[in-house]
Write a protein that holds these residues in place. Structure first.
Motif, PDB file in Angstrom:
ATOM      1  N   ASP A   1      59.263  35.358  40.854  1.00  0.00           N
ATOM      2  CA  ASP A   1      58.341  35.330  41.989  1.00  0.00           C
ATOM      3  C   ASP A   1      56.966  34.816  41.567  1.00  0.00           C
ATOM      4  N   ILE A   2      56.531  35.226  40.399  1.00  0.00           N
ATOM      5  CA  ILE A   2      55.234  34.759  39.887  1.00  0.00           C
ATOM      6  C   ILE A   2      55.288  33.253  39.637  1.00  0.00           C
ATOM      7  N   GLY A   3      56.370  32.792  39.014  1.00  0.00           N
ATOM      8  CA  GLY A   3      56.539  31.358  38.776  1.00  0.00           C
ATOM      9  C   GLY A   3      56.526  30.571  40.074  1.00  0.00           C
TER      10      GLY A   3
ATOM     11  N   PRO B   1      54.074  41.552  45.990  1.00  0.00           N
ATOM     12  CA  PRO B   1      54.951  42.126  47.012  1.00  0.00           C
ATOM     13  C   PRO B   1      55.215  43.625  46.813  1.00  0.00           C
ATOM     14  N   LYS B   2      55.379  44.312  47.929  1.00  0.00           N
ATOM     15  CA  LYS B   2      55.653  45.753  47.912  1.00  0.00           C
ATOM     16  C   LYS B   2      56.910  46.081  47.122  1.00  0.00           C
TER      17      LYS B   2
ATOM     18  N   TYR C   1      48.165  36.145  42.368  1.00  0.00           N
ATOM     19  CA  TYR C   1      49.447  36.822  42.594  1.00  0.00           C
ATOM     20  C   TYR C   1      49.238  38.327  42.672  1.00  0.00           C
ATOM     21  N   MET C   2      48.395  38.854  41.812  1.00  0.00           N
ATOM     22  CA  MET C   2      48.213  40.300  41.749  1.00  0.00           C
ATOM     23  C   MET C   2      47.601  40.859  43.030  1.00  0.00           C
ATOM     24  N   THR C   3      46.800  40.084  43.732  1.00  0.00           N
ATOM     25  CA  THR C   3      46.249  40.570  45.001  1.00  0.00           C
ATOM     26  C   THR C   3      47.276  40.470  46.123  1.00  0.00           C
TER      27      THR C   3
END
Length: 181
Positions: A82-84, A104-105, A99-101
């Motif tokens: 997902d990060i990629g 996903p839940k 990404y960190m903000t």
């Protein structure tokens, strides 16, 4: 489906380039198939999380050792993908988000389940999403920012390497990502 992504990870785990970076590049049919797999799993886990939030599942559901184990394996294998995907599509460039903000839940909840089961405190950066921190580190503009964040990331990685509960076949230790540090 976890087995398919684990095999994808093993195939690209030679140390020169790892599954996170291979996935981010999307140059082979296997990368496309991994992305479809990622989307299918995300949909399933998003439904589970929504059911938990609505309290549609029994109270003991979130503390079930089988669920915590499955959720942890899922998070450790899929979150780097997902990060990629997030950074491949430059999703935060127009809004300034990282990404960190926007994490996903499905990963926040599954991380909390693991940390609750193992009596650890919640940490924003965990072993499955530290590549987001590495990506964000590369956008820093001053040496002071880089040094401070780099030291924090390196300390976390060292802690995870020494933690017997964390180090297993699903934990992401991409040599090529770490070499950027």
């Amino acid at each position: 489906m976890l087995v398919e992504i684990r095999n994808y990870k093993v195939k690209h785990g030679d140390g020169n380039i790892d599954y996170y970076e291979v996935f981010k590049l999307q140059t082979e049919q296997a990368d496309f198939e991994a992305n479809v797999n990622r989307l299918e799993q995300a949909k399933i886990w998003d439904v589970v999380i929504e059911m938990v939030m609505r309290k549609d599942l029994p109270d003991e559901f979130e503390v079930s050792s089988e669920l915590v184990d499955l959720a942890t394996r899922f998070r450790r294998l899929y979150e780097p993908l997902d990060i990629g995907n997030y950074y491949r599509h430059s999703k935060g460039d127009d809004t300034g988000d990282t990404y960190m903000t926007k994490r996903p839940k499905r990963y926040k909840f599954t991380q909390r389940w693991y940390e609750h089961a193992n009596v650890t405190g919640f940490e924003l950066v965990c072993e499955s999403n530290f590549v987001a921190e590495v990506e964000e580190l590369m956008t820093k503009t001053t040496i002071e920012e880089v040094k401070k964040d780099l030291e924090r990331i390196v300390n976390k990685v060292e802690k995870w390497k020494s933690d017997e509960k964390i180090v297993n076949e699903d934990v992401y230790w991409g040599e090529s990502v770490l070499s950027r540090l």
